[in-house]
Each structure stands twice: as C-alpha cells, then as structure tokens.
Design a protein around this motif. Structure first.
Motif, PDB file in Angstrom:
ATOM      1  N   ARG A 184      26.844 -13.699   9.654  1.00 17.31           N
ATOM      2  CA  ARG A 184      27.002 -12.882   8.467  1.00 17.31           C
ATOM      3  C   ARG A 184      26.436 -13.425   7.266  1.00 17.31           C
ATOM      4  O   ARG A 184      26.232 -12.582   6.436  1.00 17.31           O
ATOM      5  CB  ARG A 184      28.442 -12.436   8.604  1.00 17.31           C
ATOM      6  CG  ARG A 184      28.935 -11.692   9.920  1.00 17.31           C
ATOM      7  CD  ARG A 184      28.481 -10.416   9.953  1.00 17.31           C
ATOM      8  NE  ARG A 184      29.020  -9.667  11.084  1.00 17.31           N
ATOM      9  CZ  ARG A 184      28.474  -8.720  11.393  1.00 17.31           C
ATOM     10  NH1 ARG A 184      27.387  -8.128  11.090  1.00 17.31           N
ATOM     11  NH2 ARG A 184      28.792  -8.109  12.664  1.00 17.31           N
ATOM     12  N   SER A 223      28.048   3.211  -0.556  1.00 13.13           N
ATOM     13  CA  SER A 223      28.431   2.009   0.003  1.00 13.13           C
ATOM     14  C   SER A 223      27.930   0.785  -1.075  1.00 13.13           C
ATOM     15  O   SER A 223      28.715  -0.011  -0.881  1.00 13.13           O
ATOM     16  CB  SER A 223      27.801   1.541   1.422  1.00 13.13           C
ATOM     17  OG  SER A 223      28.021   0.735   2.142  1.00 13.13           O
ATOM     18  N   ASP A 266      23.067   3.288   1.566  1.00 11.01           N
ATOM     19  CA  ASP A 266      23.671   3.987   1.218  1.00 11.01           C
ATOM     20  C   ASP A 266      24.348   4.268  -0.238  1.00 11.01           C
ATOM     21  O   ASP A 266      24.879   2.863  -0.589  1.00 11.01           O
ATOM     22  CB  ASP A 266      25.087   4.123   2.112  1.00 11.01           C
ATOM     23  CG  ASP A 266      26.296   5.150   1.904  1.00 11.01           C
ATOM     24  OD1 ASP A 266      25.932   5.827   0.836  1.00 11.01           O
ATOM     25  OD2 ASP A 266      27.175   5.081   2.665  1.00 11.01           O
ATOM     26  N   LYS A 302      32.796  -6.266   3.939  1.00  9.75           N
ATOM     27  CA  LYS A 302      34.114  -6.104   4.859  1.00  9.75           C
ATOM     28  C   LYS A 302      33.898  -7.083   6.172  1.00  9.75           C
ATOM     29  O   LYS A 302      34.625  -7.777   6.462  1.00  9.75           O
ATOM     30  CB  LYS A 302      34.506  -4.732   5.391  1.00  9.75           C
ATOM     31  CG  LYS A 302      35.634  -4.534   6.253  1.00  9.75           C
ATOM     32  CD  LYS A 302      35.815  -2.881   6.821  1.00  9.75           C
ATOM     33  CE  LYS A 302      36.800  -2.974   7.498  1.00  9.75           C
ATOM     34  NZ  LYS A 302      37.319  -1.471   8.072  1.00  9.75           N
ATOM     35  N   ARG A 303      32.685  -6.827   6.788  1.00  7.46           N
ATOM     36  CA  ARG A 303      32.481  -7.875   7.730  1.00  7.46           C
ATOM     37  C   ARG A 303      32.584  -9.348   7.438  1.00  7.46           C
ATOM     38  O   ARG A 303      33.039 -10.261   8.200  1.00  7.46           O
ATOM     39  CB  ARG A 303      31.120  -7.428   8.469  1.00  7.46           C
ATOM     40  CG  ARG A 303      31.201  -6.100   9.305  1.00  7.46           C
ATOM     41  CD  ARG A 303      29.972  -6.127  10.173  1.00  7.46           C
ATOM     42  NE  ARG A 303      28.838  -5.522   9.339  1.00  7.46           N
ATOM     43  CZ  ARG A 303      28.464  -4.322   9.025  1.00  7.46           C
ATOM     44  NH1 ARG A 303      29.266  -3.370   9.567  1.00  7.46           N
ATOM     45  NH2 ARG A 303      27.310  -4.155   8.328  1.00  7.46           N
ATOM     46  N   SER A 323      26.235  -4.546   1.102  1.00 11.59           N
ATOM     47  CA  SER A 323      27.093  -3.133   0.811  1.00 11.59           C
ATOM     48  C   SER A 323      28.554  -3.505   1.321  1.00 11.59           C
ATOM     49  O   SER A 323      29.034  -4.734   1.381  1.00 11.59           O
ATOM     50  CB  SER A 323      26.586  -2.147   1.837  1.00 11.59           C
ATOM     51  OG  SER A 323      26.962  -2.653   3.265  1.00 11.59           O
ATOM     52  N   SER A 339      30.228  -2.232   3.528  1.00 11.77           N
ATOM     53  CA  SER A 339      30.646  -2.438   4.881  1.00 11.77           C
ATOM     54  C   SER A 339      30.373  -4.025   5.356  1.00 11.77           C
ATOM     55  O   SER A 339      31.037  -4.654   6.178  1.00 11.77           O
ATOM     56  CB  SER A 339      29.892  -1.521   5.951  1.00 11.77           C
ATOM     57  OG  SER A 339      28.347  -1.592   5.718  1.00 11.77           O
ATOM     58  N   ASP A 377      24.095  -3.855   7.503  1.00 14.28           N
ATOM     59  CA  ASP A 377      24.984  -3.462   6.242  1.00 14.28           C
ATOM     60  C   ASP A 377      24.973  -2.143   5.661  1.00 14.28           C
ATOM     61  O   ASP A 377      26.057  -1.620   5.020  1.00 14.28           O
ATOM     62  CB  ASP A 377      24.621  -4.420   5.060  1.00 14.28           C
ATOM     63  CG  ASP A 377      25.319  -5.947   5.506  1.00 14.28           C
ATOM     64  OD1 ASP A 377      25.868  -6.027   6.366  1.00 14.28           O
ATOM     65  OD2 ASP A 377      24.831  -6.818   4.631  1.00 14.28           O
TER      66      ASP A 377
END
Length: 372
Positions: free
Chosen positions: A298, A16, A13, A141-142, A136, A138, A9
């Motif tokens: 996920r 993020s 960051d 989003k996944r 995060s 990302s 993920d």
C-alpha cells in the motif's frame, strides 16, 4: 505511488480527493489547540509559540488545499514540513520537562497536551505526504487499515515472547526448581526467537504466503560490504545523535537490559551472543521482512520504511520505561532513526541477512564495553 495504485485509490474522484486535506485540517487544528492551551496558561517555553505558529501554517496549507486555492504539490510539502517542525519543537519541549498537563474534568486524569501535539502533528506529517502523493480518502483508509494490522501483529509478537518464556521455563522448573537469574536470561532470549519466529510463521500462513516471501540469500562479498558499511553507519549515527542530544541538554533513558547487565555483568555472557543469534535476526524477520515488506502493498518503499520504523519504535516503549517521559521520548527518537537506517538497508539489499547482522552486531557492540 504507481499509476495502478492511483487508479485503485480512486484519485479522480473530487470528493474522495478532498478527504485527505480535510483530515489534515482536523489534525492540525487539534495540534494548535494542544499547543496554545499550555502556552496561554503560563508555560514559559519559546518552542511552544514557534510550534503553534507551525501548526497554524499547517492548518492554512490544508485549508487552501481543501478549497482548491493551492495545488497538492505545493500544499502537501508545506503541511508536511511545518508539521515536522511542530514534532521537533514539541518533542524538544517534552525532553526539557515541559508537558503542559491538564486534568480531565470528572475523571481526574492528567493528560499531557504536548504529547498530544507531538503525536497528532506526526500524523499530520503523514497526511501532508499522502496529499502530496495524490492519495485519496479510500487509499488513506486502506493504508491506515494495513498500518493498524501491522501494529497489532507487532504487539502480538511481544505477547508471544512472554508466552514462549513461560512454556520454556516449565521444564527447567520441573528439573531444577526456580530458575536463577542467569537461567532466566537464557530462557528469555530463547523465547525471543521462539515467540517472534512463531508469529512470523503464523502470519505467513494466515496470509497464505510460503517461504519464498522470506528474503534470504547466500552470503557474498557484497553482503559483507553492506554489513560492515551498515554497522559503521548505524554506530556513527548513534554517536552523532547522542552528541547532539548532549549538546542540547537532552537526556535519554536506559534500556531495561542495560540496567540488568549493569547489576549483574555475568549476564553479558548470554546477552552479547544472544543479540547476534536471536535479537537481530528475529526482530528483523518480523519488523522488516514481514511488516515492512507487507507495507509495500500500500505504501511507497520510503513510506513503508518510515511506517515500519514507527511500529518498531512504539513496540519498544516498555523497554525504555526506566525514567521520566522526556527521557523516554529521547531514547525512542534515537531508536526511530536507527530503525530507519535498518529499514533502508533492508529495502536496498532485499536480503534479511544484512539488517539482521547489522542489528545484532550493533546491539552486541553497545553491550561489549560493559564486559571489560
């Protein structure tokens, strides 16, 4: 969430990691507006003002998390809990006939702001949980992408049932003419198995998975125990929740199949066994073994159970569209809770046979009293 998932993920960051509370802030602000507009325009429902206060608390939690004032382990639960309160209160108001509808200028469409608040707040619950788990931008989003894929797969299943029914009716029409209502009922349940089975097989082939993905084990005494216990649990939950809804003055809509059986009791000779042989097994095959298990990639397992149950509930909207919006929402809320039970049973046993039998026997038990 595992350490591997966190690494993928990109939770280290800072930019993020700020995405999730930012998304939560946007959703909670929308919820506040959707609740305050009808409240300020004379809708007399105390639940709206309490829900609006909960939405404001959610907004504050996400903002303080966004700016580093509160840690995610504190802000996340606050945001998720207050958003859940908004979902419950706005849902209750809807079941009481309060919709807070407005007309969209230029389009003449009537939009229920309370339904908007209900669904957006439900999204905020998920965002709060995700933030608490350290997901995060990302990673979010996944997860949303996979959820969308599973939702599309579920609706393809509905479409496949309709196509299968048409194909199966052709030989009947050629040999005997227009099918009777009894024959159509037989065709519809056969189509249920063919359609959902074909979609499940097609998805496995699309994802290059073999039959080992299916969680089928030989029945044992443990299996019997889980089936009996699960059936008692889901029947008890149905009775308990229905009693609470009645006490709160909440009415639910009837399933279209219930209305069909009430008009023609002879159809129960098909409906009751079909629930055990076709509906339970093939719905659990698609929604639990395919959709829920795919979500394990996920989501945490509890998260996958919740998301799969939401998908299962959304797909059944048309089946309960026999009354007003409030009664439909009440029925779907009950269905969501029962789906959570089935998903948990599957997650704990990792054996498709158990939820398939619990689901099928539960449905059959609901219709059985109509036969006598």
């Amino acid at each position: 969430m595992s350490d591997t998932a966190r690494a993928v993920d990109g939770d280290g960051d800072p930019l993020s990691s700020a995405v999730v509370p930012t998304v939560g802030t946007v959703l909670s602000v929308i919820t506040v507006a959707a609740l305050l507009v009808p409240a300020r325009h004379g809708v007399e429902e105390p639940a709206l003002w309490i829900a609006a206060a909960g939405a404001l608390l959610t907004t504050g939690a996400f903002l303080t998390r966004r700016h580093g004032i509160l840690e995610r382990r504190v802000a996340g639960p606050i945001a998720a809990g207050s958003s859940l309160l908004v979902v419950l209160l706005s849902g209750y108001a809807i079941t009481q006939g309060v919709l807070g509808s407005i007309v969209v200028p230029g389009l003449e469409w009537s939009v229920s702001l309370l339904f908007c608040a209900f669904f957006v707040a439900a999204g905020s619950v998920g965002i709060g949980v995700a933030d608490h788990a350290g997901v995060s931008g990302s990673g979010l989003k996944r997860r949303l992408g996979l959820t969308g894929e599973m939702l599309v797969l579920a609706f393809i299943g509905l479409f496949a049932i309709s196509i299968a029914a048409i194909l199966l009716s052709v030989p009947v029409q050629l040999l005997a003419g227009e099918p009777t209502e009894f024959q159509w009922t037989v065709i519809e349940y056969l189509a249920f198995a063919v359609g959902l089975g074909a979609v499940a097989a097609g998805y496995l082939a699309f994802r290059e998975r073999d039959l080992s993905f299916l969680d089928l084990e030989r029945p044992t005494l443990r299996t019997v125990g889980w089936v009996v216990g699960g059936l008692l649990l889901i029947l008890g939950a149905n009775l308990g929740i229905s009693a609470l809804m009645t006490a709160a003055g909440i009415e639910a809509s009837e399933h279209t199949t219930t209305q069909q059986a009430a008009e023609n009791p002879d159809l129960l000779l098909v409906i009751i066994p079909a629930m055990v042989l076709f509906v339970g097994p093939f719905e659990e095959l698609l929604y639990r073994n395919i959709i829920q298990k795919s979500l394990y990639e996920r989501f945490s397992r509890p998260g996958a159970v919740v998301v799969a149950s939401a998908v299962f509930t959304l797909v059944h909207i048309s089946a309960y569209a026999t009354a007003g919006a409030g009664r439909i929402l009440a029925s779907l809320s009950l269905l969501f809770v029962l789906s959570l039970i089935l998903g948990t049973i599957y997650e704990r046993t990792e054996n498709l046979l158990v939820p398939a039998l619990v689901h099928g026997c539960y449905n059959a038990a609901i219709f059985l009293p109509m036969y006598f």
